[in-house]
Write a protein that holds these residues in place. Structure first.
Motif, PDB file in Angstrom:
ATOM      1  N   THR A  79       0.855  -1.184   0.000  1.00  0.00           N
ATOM      2  CA  THR A  79       0.000   0.000   0.000  1.00  0.00           C
ATOM      3  C   THR A  79       0.892   1.236   0.000  1.00  0.00           C
ATOM      4  O   THR A  79       1.817   1.339   0.801  1.00  0.00           O
ATOM      5  N   VAL A  80       0.586   2.164  -0.884  1.00  0.00           N
ATOM      6  CA  VAL A  80       1.378   3.390  -1.018  1.00  0.00           C
ATOM      7  C   VAL A  80       1.046   4.354   0.122  1.00  0.00           C
ATOM      8  O   VAL A  80      -0.120   4.500   0.507  1.00  0.00           O
ATOM      9  N   ASN A  81       2.075   4.986   0.651  1.00  0.00           N
ATOM     10  CA  ASN A  81       1.901   6.018   1.673  1.00  0.00           C
ATOM     11  C   ASN A  81       1.025   7.130   1.078  1.00  0.00           C
ATOM     12  O   ASN A  81       1.353   7.688   0.041  1.00  0.00           O
ATOM     13  N   PRO A  82      -0.084   7.469   1.737  1.00  0.00           N
ATOM     14  CA  PRO A  82      -1.000   8.471   1.173  1.00  0.00           C
ATOM     15  C   PRO A  82      -0.398   9.871   1.068  1.00  0.00           C
ATOM     16  O   PRO A  82      -0.953  10.730   0.378  1.00  0.00           O
ATOM     17  N   ASP A  83       0.736  10.114   1.726  1.00  0.00           N
ATOM     18  CA  ASP A  83       1.388  11.420   1.631  1.00  0.00           C
ATOM     19  C   ASP A  83       2.135  11.605   0.315  1.00  0.00           C
ATOM     20  O   ASP A  83       2.559  12.717   0.002  1.00  0.00           O
ATOM     21  N   LEU A  84       2.321  10.535  -0.456  1.00  0.00           N
ATOM     22  CA  LEU A  84       3.023  10.648  -1.731  1.00  0.00           C
ATOM     23  C   LEU A  84       2.117  11.261  -2.788  1.00  0.00           C
ATOM     24  O   LEU A  84       0.968  10.854  -2.956  1.00  0.00           O
ATOM     25  N   SER A  85       2.661  12.201  -3.508  1.00  0.00           N
ATOM     26  CA  SER A  85       1.914  12.820  -4.611  1.00  0.00           C
ATOM     27  C   SER A  85       2.162  12.025  -5.895  1.00  0.00           C
ATOM     28  O   SER A  85       3.063  11.185  -5.961  1.00  0.00           O
ATOM     29  N   ASN A  86       1.370  12.307  -6.911  1.00  0.00           N
ATOM     30  CA  ASN A  86       1.594  11.666  -8.211  1.00  0.00           C
ATOM     31  C   ASN A  86       2.975  12.004  -8.757  1.00  0.00           C
ATOM     32  O   ASN A  86       3.616  11.163  -9.386  1.00  0.00           O
ATOM     33  N   THR A  87       3.439  13.214  -8.488  1.00  0.00           N
ATOM     34  CA  THR A  87       4.784  13.614  -8.918  1.00  0.00           C
ATOM     35  C   THR A  87       5.843  12.777  -8.208  1.00  0.00           C
ATOM     36  O   THR A  87       6.799  12.320  -8.830  1.00  0.00           O
ATOM     37  N   ASP A  88       5.668  12.559  -6.905  1.00  0.00           N
ATOM     38  CA  ASP A  88       6.601  11.716  -6.141  1.00  0.00           C
ATOM     39  C   ASP A  88       6.647  10.303  -6.714  1.00  0.00           C
ATOM     40  O   ASP A  88       7.719   9.712  -6.856  1.00  0.00           O
ATOM     41  N   ILE A  89       5.488   9.763  -7.042  1.00  0.00           N
ATOM     42  CA  ILE A  89       5.422   8.401  -7.570  1.00  0.00           C
ATOM     43  C   ILE A  89       6.062   8.332  -8.956  1.00  0.00           C
ATOM     44  O   ILE A  89       6.811   7.397  -9.253  1.00  0.00           O
ATOM     45  N   ALA A  90       5.816   9.323  -9.785  1.00  0.00           N
ATOM     46  CA  ALA A  90       6.428   9.356 -11.119  1.00  0.00           C
ATOM     47  C   ALA A  90       7.953   9.420 -11.017  1.00  0.00           C
ATOM     48  O   ALA A  90       8.662   8.726 -11.754  1.00  0.00           O
ATOM     49  N   LYS A  91       8.466  10.244 -10.089  1.00  0.00           N
ATOM     50  CA  LYS A  91       9.915  10.327  -9.879  1.00  0.00           C
ATOM     51  C   LYS A  91      10.468   8.998  -9.391  1.00  0.00           C
ATOM     52  O   LYS A  91      11.538   8.559  -9.811  1.00  0.00           O
TER      53      LYS A  91
END
Length: 135
Positions: free
Chosen positions: A10-22
């Protein structure tokens, strides 16, 4: 002998789409550089990853992954030796794999798991279908 570990988390909900893309970009370059093959998929707040390579490298990478605060609830699906690799390189994708070649490699991996790992095949197929929405 090659080795494989796969998991969902499960992904940490504090991560943004930009964080995930990086993260996807970094993982793709880094894993190809150190000789890991496999796939990392993100979809709807979850990661699905398959890591293949030299046993020591795969296990060391998984230990790092378990300590990474960008995700939690890690459920290991596979942890075993394998005779041959399923992926020719490392792929990462934001939401779904759109490249036909990547889809073909993933399908070949699933076919091998059906033959060589039937006790876990249905779980792996189910999770893959949830992530891919294509198979």
């Amino acid at each position: 002998m090659r080795y494989i570990i796969s998991y969902v988390s499960t992904v940490n909900p504090d991560l943004s789409n930009t964080d995930i893309a990086k993260l996807m970009d970094h993982v793709n370059v880094h894993n190809n550089t150190i000789g890991l093959t496999g796939i990392l998929i993100y979809s709807e707040g979850n990661f699905f990853q398959v890591l293949e390579g030299e046993e020591e490298i795969v296990k060391r990478m998984f230990e790092r992954i378990k300590k990474d605060s960008r995700h939690y609830n890690i459920i290991k699906m596979l942890d075993k030796e394998m005779n041959d690799h399923s992926f020719s390189e490392y792929h990462s994708s934001f939401t779904v794999i759109s490249d036909h070649y990547s889809q073909t490699e993933l399908q070949e991996f699933l076919n091998k798991e059906k033959d060589y790992n039937p006790e876990h095949y249905k779980s792996i197929l189910y999770l893959t279908q949830k992530f891919m929405k294509l198979l």
